[in-house]
Design a protein around this motif. Structure first.
Motif: not given
Length: 562
Positions: A128-130, A147-148, A168-171, A173-174
């Motif tokens: 679902a994401g942040p 950058g967290g 780590t996101g689908p792209d 990126e952390p």
């Protein structure tokens, strides 16, 4: 003058959970019915009479839900069914019925602090994401620093390493971090979210409706975290923000009301690694029925230490409703024979105070440890409250300290960088038959469930050759065996008045303790010469040793049973 101490005041005979004895089953290591190298519920049912003839009142199953088993099943992927590896729901139903037919209560293990990363809720939260509602069921936070890139706080996992893992996101990126008080495969629930409480209400009802008689609640004092998740002054020390937060008691009051709505005796027992006075808060009226008194388990074999621990525990319980659950062994600590027989400890490889007290390694005098463990067991069985045994202790098993490194499964081993060996040594599959392959852990090709495997797979943890000396079949015919002693002790315990308070007797010895409960007097000599029994104690009815032995517990009774 003696001090009268009691765990409860009741004019009627206590219900089973106030005085019973429960046998803890680490299912993966009890008996393998289908030959896959992993213990299962079919194996438990096949050897249930071993437990019943001990004289216990119930069994507690360690988690046997679907799980990737990154932490021995304490990473649950589905709380509502039994894993097919353990036989699925048909095996559960058969075991439940077999246990109840033998008069045994059946307790399950509930893991409410965290689940598995393979649980549907967590998978949906990741996808679902942040900011999504699905993430509100867990403790997700943005990182600190550029950058967290740094964890949200400096908390450490109980198993070693940081208590946070970054997704780590689908792209590629952390993105956010999630909290796991234990392994990275065990994300913590956020109990401030009402959906979490509702889900566990449904879990409790599901299993109560299926005939389960209670739950042991894993890390019962850890479910609620400080809302601010503050940094620790000493990250390597204790974490007061993740343990024993006030809000956890609201959960247990809710669960107690749910359990009390059923018209049969159910029990909720909490795993609470706190000092006795704080642990007692968990069995106040309207909360849990039992709480483990781990303080006794953590003591060295010493008269003053044992007396102080018992007194502290019972003093703390004077104004509560529940009872202590005493134990000297479990799947999380080294076996009592090894703890009490340790003569030359290795340098500590951890700063974890609990591990230092309960999982120290080194040279062991097994005979010494066995004598002390038998004496401690008989003393424990004389105390007010319930008693919990861990599978294999009735065989006198020591800890298996020399497992090959490549065989270790406990996540503590990996997360500590191979410096702390963990808990595998108390989880090695049991020895049933000295001359059988794998000591009879697998039931063999004649068992119906074994047909799917032409040959049994090796046990999931290797058994040492010396297990043959501790096999159940060799002990069955030996009246001097540890197994025979356990059966005698549990049989004699049934003659104790469960309502009788504990009254200390002053015997003018620093190396021994004595107390009276009803018609019984329990005397334990931790070191030094035996104690001459007083006439008013009555005759000896059971002892952990023989005449003239030191390191012995003896029960005397003024009105011995016929």
């Amino acid at each position: 003058m003696s001090d009268n101490i009691t765990a409860s005041a009741s004019s009627e005979r206590p219900t089973w959970w106030r005085h019973g004895v429960v046998y803890q089953l680490y299912v993966r290591s009890y008996t393998d019915a289908n030959g896959d190298g992993i213990g299962d519920l079919g194996g438990v049912a096949a050897r249930l009479d071993h437990i019943a003839t001990l004289g216990v009142d119930g069994v507690w199953l360690n988690p046997c839900y679907p799980s990737p088993n990154r932490d021995g099943g304490y990473d649950v992927a589905d709380y509502t069914v039994i894993d097919e590896r353990y036989g699925g729901m048909p095996a559960f139903e058969a075991l439940r019925d077999a246990a109840h037919a033998r008069g045994l209560k059946l307790l399950m293990d509930l893991v409410p602090n965290h689940c598995s990363t393979e649980h549907d809720w967590f998978r949906r939260a990741v996808a679902a994401g942040p900011g999504a509602d699905e993430r509100g069921r867990f403790i997700f936070r943005d990182g600190r620093g550029a950058g967290g890139s740094q964890p949200p706080n400096n908390w450490r996992s109980t198993f070693g390493g940081p208590a946070w893992t970054r997704l780590t996101g689908p792209d590629g990126e952390p993105e956010q971090w999630y909290l796991h008080s234990f392994d990275a495969g065990q994300p913590d629930f956020d109990w401030s979210n009402p959906e979490v409480a509702d889900m566990f209400d449904d879990v409790l009802r599901t299993w109560f409706d299926r005939g389960v008689d209670g739950f042991r609640i894993d890390v019962a004092y850890a479910m609620v975290k400080h809302p601010d998740l503050p940094d620790l002054d000493d990250p390597a020390g204790e974490n007061p923000y993740s343990w024993n937060q006030p809000g956890v008691h609201d959960i247990f009051r809710r669960w107690r009301a749910l359990a009390d709505a059923y018209e049969r005796e159910l029990a909720l027992v909490g795993e609470v690694w706190l000092p006795p006075a704080e642990a007692a808060d968990y069995i106040r009226p309207g909360e849990l029925h039992q709480v483990f008194n781990f303080d006794l388990l953590q003591q060295e074999f010493d008269a003053r230490a044992f007396r102080a621990s018992i007194t502290d525990c019972l003093d703390a319980l004077k104004h509560v409703e529940g009872v202590p659950a005493w134990t000297l062994n479990s799947h999380d600590v080294h076996r009592a024979v090894t703890r009490y027989g340790l003569t030359d400890p290795e340098p500590p490889a951890t700063a974890d105070l609990n591990a230092l007290r309960t999982r120290a390694r080194g040279v062991v005098d097994v005979q010494l440890g066995t004598e002390r463990a038998k004496a401690a067991l008989l003393l424990m069985l004389a105390l007010p409250g319930t008693a919990y045994l861990y599978q294999g202790e009735e065989l006198g098993l020591p800890e298996v300290q020399d497992l090959p490194d490549e065989a270790r499964r406990d996540p503590i081993w990996e997360r500590s960088g191979h410096t702390e060996h963990g808990r595998d040594g108390s989880r090695v599959p049991l020895p049933w038959r000295a001359d059988a392959p794998d000591f009879g852990f697998s039931l063999g090709p004649d068992h119906p469930e074994h047909a799917q495997h032409t040959e049994a797979e090796p046990p999931w943890l290797p058994q040492p050759a010396w297990f043959a000396d501790y096999s159940a079949d060799r002990q069955e015919s030996d009246p001097r065996s540890v197994l025979a002693f356990y059966r005698r002790a549990l049989r004699e315990r049934r003659n104790l008045d469960p309502d009788a308070p504990l009254a200390w007797l002053e015997i003018q010895r620093d190396d021994a303790i004595a107390f009276r409960r009803g018609d019984y007097v329990c005397v334990t000599v931790f070191d030094g010469p035996p104690i001459d029994a007083l006439p008013q104690w009555g005759p000896a009815v059971i002892s952990s040793g023989t005449a003239g032995d030191t390191r012995t517990t003896t029960w005397y009774c003024t009105a011995p049973a016929e």
